[in-house]
Design a protein around this motif. Structure first.
Motif, PDB file in Angstrom:
ATOM      1  N   SER A  90       0.864  -1.179   0.000  1.00 13.55           N
ATOM      2  CA  SER A  90       0.000   0.000   0.000  1.00 13.55           C
ATOM      3  C   SER A  90       0.899   1.227   0.000  1.00 13.55           C
ATOM      4  N   ILE A  91       0.872   1.965  -1.096  1.00 13.24           N
ATOM      5  CA  ILE A  91       1.664   3.187  -1.227  1.00 13.24           C
ATOM      6  C   ILE A  91       1.101   4.284  -0.326  1.00 13.24           C
ATOM      7  N   SER A  92      -0.235   4.389  -0.280  1.00  9.27           N
ATOM      8  CA  SER A  92      -0.890   5.465   0.480  1.00  9.27           C
ATOM      9  C   SER A  92      -1.041   5.146   1.965  1.00  9.27           C
ATOM     10  N   GLY A  93      -0.963   3.864   2.327  1.00  7.92           N
ATOM     11  CA  GLY A  93      -1.222   3.474   3.715  1.00  7.92           C
ATOM     12  C   GLY A  93      -2.694   3.374   4.034  1.00  7.92           C
ATOM     13  N   GLU A  94      -3.536   3.459   2.994  1.00  8.01           N
ATOM     14  CA  GLU A  94      -4.981   3.331   3.141  1.00  8.01           C
ATOM     15  C   GLU A  94      -5.506   2.435   2.032  1.00  8.01           C
ATOM     16  N   LEU A  95      -6.624   1.765   2.313  1.00  7.88           N
ATOM     17  CA  LEU A  95      -7.209   0.862   1.334  1.00  7.88           C
ATOM     18  C   LEU A  95      -8.645   1.247   1.014  1.00  7.88           C
ATOM     19  N   GLU A  96      -8.980   1.139  -0.266  1.00  3.26           N
ATOM     20  CA  GLU A  96     -10.347   1.275  -0.738  1.00  3.26           C
ATOM     21  C   GLU A  96     -10.989  -0.107  -0.622  1.00  3.26           C
ATOM     22  N   VAL A  97     -12.261  -0.151  -0.213  1.00  4.68           N
ATOM     23  CA  VAL A  97     -12.998  -1.403  -0.073  1.00  4.68           C
ATOM     24  C   VAL A  97     -14.297  -1.258  -0.847  1.00  4.68           C
ATOM     25  N   GLY A  98     -14.691  -2.309  -1.568  1.00  7.59           N
ATOM     26  CA  GLY A  98     -15.956  -2.229  -2.287  1.00  7.59           C
ATOM     27  C   GLY A  98     -16.386  -3.548  -2.870  1.00  7.59           C
ATOM     28  N   GLY A  99     -17.562  -3.515  -3.504  1.00  9.78           N
ATOM     29  CA  GLY A  99     -18.118  -4.669  -4.194  1.00  9.78           C
ATOM     30  C   GLY A  99     -17.806  -4.601  -5.676  1.00  9.78           C
ATOM     31  N   VAL A 100     -18.130  -5.636  -6.392  1.00 11.72           N
ATOM     32  CA  VAL A 100     -17.791  -5.747  -7.813  1.00 11.72           C
ATOM     33  C   VAL A 100     -18.445  -4.637  -8.628  1.00 11.72           C
ATOM     34  N   ALA A 101     -19.760  -4.532  -8.573  1.00 16.27           N
ATOM     35  CA  ALA A 101     -20.469  -3.519  -9.357  1.00 16.27           C
ATOM     36  C   ALA A 101     -20.817  -2.286  -8.535  1.00 16.27           C
ATOM     37  N   GLY A 102     -20.973  -2.467  -7.227  1.00 13.90           N
ATOM     38  CA  GLY A 102     -21.385  -1.369  -6.356  1.00 13.90           C
ATOM     39  C   GLY A 102     -20.318  -0.322  -6.141  1.00 13.90           C
ATOM     40  N   GLY A 103     -19.072  -0.662  -6.433  1.00 15.19           N
ATOM     41  CA  GLY A 103     -17.996   0.301  -6.298  1.00 15.19           C
ATOM     42  C   GLY A 103     -17.533   0.474  -4.872  1.00 15.19           C
ATOM     43  N   PRO A 104     -16.635   1.451  -4.674  1.00 14.40           N
ATOM     44  CA  PRO A 104     -15.988   1.601  -3.375  1.00 14.40           C
ATOM     45  C   PRO A 104     -16.868   2.273  -2.325  1.00 14.40           C
ATOM     46  N   MET A 105     -16.542   1.968  -1.078  1.00 12.85           N
ATOM     47  CA  MET A 105     -17.134   2.678   0.049  1.00 12.85           C
ATOM     48  C   MET A 105     -16.551   4.097   0.037  1.00 12.85           C
ATOM     49  N   PRO A 106     -17.257   5.069   0.593  1.00 15.16           N
ATOM     50  CA  PRO A 106     -16.776   6.455   0.516  1.00 15.16           C
ATOM     51  C   PRO A 106     -15.512   6.737   1.322  1.00 15.16           C
ATOM     52  N   GLU A 107     -15.273   5.984   2.388  1.00 10.86           N
ATOM     53  CA  GLU A 107     -14.115   6.248   3.242  1.00 10.86           C
ATOM     54  C   GLU A 107     -13.116   5.092   3.171  1.00 10.86           C
TER      55      GLU A 107
END
Length: 153
Positions: free
Chosen positions: A89-106
């Motif tokens: 992780s370059i940023s030290g943070e991870l995006e999390v999401g579903g296949v079609a629903g996309g990422p969570m906002p935070e």
């Protein structure tokens, strides 16, 4: 002895049997999600990204994300699946999401700085969510994940 640094619990919307975690700065991910996604093994590591195959098509799953200073003991409980992987992780943070629903906002915060991480992903509720998914969209949280991250030495 390892020490727990942080613990975060979130709900994630699973769709098309999958969820993902990838570096929050997706310009640092050579193949950003959903490129190359296919339901397959429980856990698939790619550069800057983790793909997780769920046992249910569409439902809400619970994610507990733990950050440790060194390799922790495996989470207690009965787990139907458990795998280990590595992620940069370059940023030290991870995006999390579903296949079609996309990422969570935070994002999920790991360290706020670049780091190579080891991760253990454990899951329960897979058999139950698979059975309930055959009858429709499961209500409530059935499938639960624990993700334990620690810096590689």
């Amino acid at each position: 002895m390892s020490e727990l640094i942080s613990r975060e619990e979130v709900s994630v919307e699973v769709d098309f049997y999958g969820i993902y975690l990838q570096d929050w700065d997706d310009s640092q991910v050579p193949v950003p999600f959903p490129e190359g996604w296919e339901a397959g093994p429980f856990l698939r590591a790619r550069p800057g990204r983790l793909d997780i195959t769920s046992a249910g098509h569409t439902h809400t799953a619970a994610l507990t994300v733990e950050v440790w200073d060194a390799e922790p003991p495996a989470p207690s409980g009965d787990w139907e699946e458990s795998e280990r992987a590595e992620i940069l992780s370059i940023s030290g943070e991870l995006e999390v999401g579903g296949v079609a629903g996309g990422p969570m906002p935070e994002p999920i915060r790991l360290s706020g700085r670049e780091c190579n991480w080891s991760v253990r992903v454990a899951c329960s509720g897979r058999s139950e969510v698979a059975e309930k998914a055959r009858q429709g969209v499961p209500e409530g949280v059935v499938e639960r994940y624990v993700l334990q991250f620690w810096p590689q030495v």
